[in-house]
Scaffold this motif. Sequence first.
Motif, short mmCIF file in Angstrom:
data_model
loop_
_atom_site.label_atom_id
_atom_site.label_comp_id
_atom_site.label_asym_id
_atom_site.label_seq_id
_atom_site.Cartn_x
_atom_site.Cartn_y
_atom_site.Cartn_z
N GLY A 61 9.88 11.48 18.80
CA GLY A 61 8.56 11.86 18.23
C GLY A 61 8.32 12.75 17.03
N GLY A 62 9.22 13.78 17.33
CA GLY A 62 9.16 14.89 16.24
C GLY A 62 9.57 14.20 14.82
N VAL A 63 10.68 13.57 14.68
CA VAL A 63 11.09 13.06 13.41
C VAL A 63 10.30 11.97 13.06
CG1 VAL A 63 12.79 11.34 12.56
CG2 VAL A 63 13.84 13.26 14.03
N ALA A 64 9.43 11.21 13.85
CA ALA A 64 8.34 10.30 13.26
C ALA A 64 7.13 11.05 12.73
CB ALA A 64 7.91 9.56 14.62
N VAL A 65 6.93 12.34 13.40
CA VAL A 65 5.81 13.10 12.62
C VAL A 65 6.38 13.61 11.34
CG1 VAL A 65 4.53 15.17 12.99
CG2 VAL A 65 5.02 13.72 14.79
N LEU A 66 7.61 14.00 11.46
CA LEU A 66 8.24 14.49 10.28
C LEU A 66 7.93 13.39 8.92
CD1 LEU A 66 9.80 16.93 8.44
CD2 LEU A 66 11.83 15.76 9.52
N VAL A 67 8.63 12.41 9.45
CA VAL A 67 8.57 11.36 8.34
C VAL A 67 7.31 10.99 7.85
CG1 VAL A 67 9.17 8.93 7.78
CG2 VAL A 67 10.89 10.40 9.04
N ILE A 68 6.12 10.73 8.52
CA ILE A 68 4.99 10.65 8.22
C ILE A 68 4.35 11.42 7.40
CG2 ILE A 68 2.59 9.70 9.22
CD1 ILE A 68 4.01 8.29 11.50
N ALA A 69 4.37 12.77 8.06
CA ALA A 69 3.75 13.72 7.34
C ALA A 69 4.48 13.83 6.18
CB ALA A 69 3.81 15.22 8.26
N SER A 70 5.74 14.01 5.79
CA SER A 70 6.36 13.89 4.50
C SER A 70 5.72 12.79 3.48
CB SER A 70 7.82 13.88 4.57
OG SER A 70 8.10 14.86 5.52
N VAL A 71 5.76 11.74 4.11
CA VAL A 71 5.29 10.55 3.18
C VAL A 71 3.86 10.86 2.75
CG1 VAL A 71 4.48 8.11 3.14
CG2 VAL A 71 6.94 8.75 4.09
N LEU A 72 3.15 11.04 3.71
CA LEU A 72 1.44 11.22 3.25
C LEU A 72 1.35 12.41 2.21
CD1 LEU A 72 -0.48 10.48 6.25
CD2 LEU A 72 -0.27 9.12 4.17
N ALA A 73 2.19 13.43 2.44
CA ALA A 73 2.17 14.62 1.65
C ALA A 73 2.46 14.34 0.22
CB ALA A 73 2.92 15.81 2.18
N GLY A 74 3.72 13.29 0.01
CA GLY A 74 4.19 13.00 -1.16
C GLY A 74 3.36 11.98 -1.76
N VAL A 75 2.89 11.35 -1.21
CA VAL A 75 2.02 10.25 -2.01
C VAL A 75 0.69 11.03 -2.42
CG1 VAL A 75 0.36 8.64 -1.52
CG2 VAL A 75 2.17 8.45 -0.39
N PHE A 76 0.41 12.18 -1.67
CA PHE A 76 -0.65 13.07 -2.36
C PHE A 76 -0.20 13.85 -3.60
CE2 PHE A 76 -2.03 17.43 -2.15
CZ PHE A 76 -3.27 17.27 -2.99
N VAL A 77 0.90 14.46 -3.44
CA VAL A 77 1.43 14.99 -4.45
C VAL A 77 1.85 14.14 -5.76
CG1 VAL A 77 3.43 16.32 -5.45
CG2 VAL A 77 2.47 16.93 -3.10
N ARG A 78 2.21 12.97 -5.53
CA ARG A 78 2.47 12.14 -6.60
C ARG A 78 1.11 11.53 -7.30
NH1 ARG A 78 3.28 6.05 -4.67
NH2 ARG A 78 1.04 6.26 -4.60
N ASP A 79 0.02 11.33 -6.54
CA ASP A 79 -1.14 10.95 -7.20
C ASP A 79 -1.74 12.10 -7.68
OD1 ASP A 79 -0.54 8.27 -6.45
OD2 ASP A 79 -1.75 8.37 -4.73
N GLN A 80 -1.62 13.26 -7.28
CA GLN A 80 -2.26 14.61 -7.71
C GLN A 80 -1.56 14.69 -9.36
OE1 GLN A 80 -4.43 17.03 -6.42
NE2 GLN A 80 -4.62 17.87 -8.46
N TYR A 81 -0.45 14.52 -9.30
CA TYR A 81 0.46 14.73 -10.67
C TYR A 81 -0.21 13.47 -11.51
CZ TYR A 81 4.18 14.21 -14.11
OH TYR A 81 4.90 14.34 -15.11
N ALA A 82 -0.37 12.15 -11.06
CA ALA A 82 -0.81 11.20 -11.88
C ALA A 82 -2.08 11.36 -12.44
CB ALA A 82 -0.65 9.77 -11.00
N GLN A 83 -2.74 12.14 -11.71
CA GLN A 83 -4.38 12.27 -12.01
C GLN A 83 -4.52 13.40 -12.89
OE1 GLN A 83 -7.15 10.17 -11.52
NE2 GLN A 83 -5.66 8.48 -10.57
#
Length: 457
Positions: free
Chosen positions: A389-411
């Motif tokens: 469960g902890g690894v699942a939270v880590l992966v999902i949180a990392s992916v969504l945070a990464g998508v936010f940072v990527r799109d923040q940079y793109a915009q």
Amino acid sequence: MSNATHDSAVTGIRSKFSKLGPTWVAGAIAAGPASMAAVLGAGATFGYALLWVVVLSALLGATTQYLSMRLGLLTERGIVGAVEDHLGELWAWVLVIDTVLASGLAQIVIMKTVAEVSGTITGFDARLWSVVWALVLAAGLAGGGYRFLEVGAKAIVSVVVVAFVASAFFVPIDAGAAASGMVPTIPNGLDGALLAAGVLGGAVHITLITMQSYTMQARGWTREDYDLGRFDVATSMLVAFGVFSVATFLVAASVLAPEFSPGGDLNAAVAADALGPLAGEYAQALFLFGLWGAAVSTLGANTVVPPYLLADKLGWETNVSDGRFRAAVVAVALIGALGAFLGGEFFTLLVVMLAFGLVGTPFALVVVLYLLNHPGAVPEQNPTAANVGGVAVLVIASVLAGVFVRDQYAQGSLTDPVTAFVLAFAVAMAAATLGLIGKFVLSARRSTPTVEAGSDA
């Protein structure tokens, strides 16, 4: 069942509920104005498309708080002290700085929310209200301590949950569209990434993770209270927060989405229309009261987070009996008064605040999982299900945070100070997270026994 047995059962249930508290303080932050803004924004902007994130946020939020509860009770230490004991001083300071940055930004933005809503309700200048609330907060927390915070959190969070759940019974929810919203997708670039990160960040946030051990200490909980701790997590994060966030989202998707243009600016006046089917002409007043209550309870809970971590790192007592801790609480409360002077629409700032906090959250998750699997820190093996469960939270949180940072940079642009700061923070925390994962892997390899040549396998 005899009357005596029934009365005994009722008394037992009441006694158990009366002992709840630590995760309800975390729930006061989770069910706060930032989560409200993110969930309402997600429903208003994209209809039912992000329902999967809302449901997932409650499940992952409960999982995260369970892991934090487990670490706090099994070590009977504050998280910073446990990190310093078993990982070293450098990692302890990284955790403190990460948390102080996230909670400090939250303090300023939430104070802006409280001040502006108070100003709207009363007609007085929001800047005046920011000073008033800072003083009230400083006096209440420095004088009343944890119990003042816990009682207020339980009461106000309960009122907010009831208000939004009740409204769900008065709107036409499209069951088919809601079902399609359970299919994972992130629509429309930065807007979708920001709202998805904001929704998850409301439940899985470094502030919630790090404060758990200290609120349990303040309540005097030990390993003997493990079952009570699990019940505390289940009732607050899984049930109360889960019902609140899903009901709020469904109402927004049903009422606001048909009228709200994607890319538009969601504000308090527009968001209040979500309660129109329930409250009619009183919708705005009811919404503002709920927003105000959520903001006040969140502000009170958030104020004590930086003092908890700093006190643990510097060797102070983590309660108001220590003058240094009390002074730190007062300082954080007063710094929040700057919020009313912050530019921008607070609804938008609340969502950005959560997304920013989510960027620093994977590091805290790795810290918790590392310590829970460190035999010198925790006296018993962490269950496989808890690790998964902890690894699942880590992966999902990392992916969504990464998508936010990527799109923040793109915009954005590196010349934009906000974009530059978010990217710098993201790079620093990613490096720290990967470094800690590498440290764990090396430690695990060293501790794995090797089979000598010629010995029985």
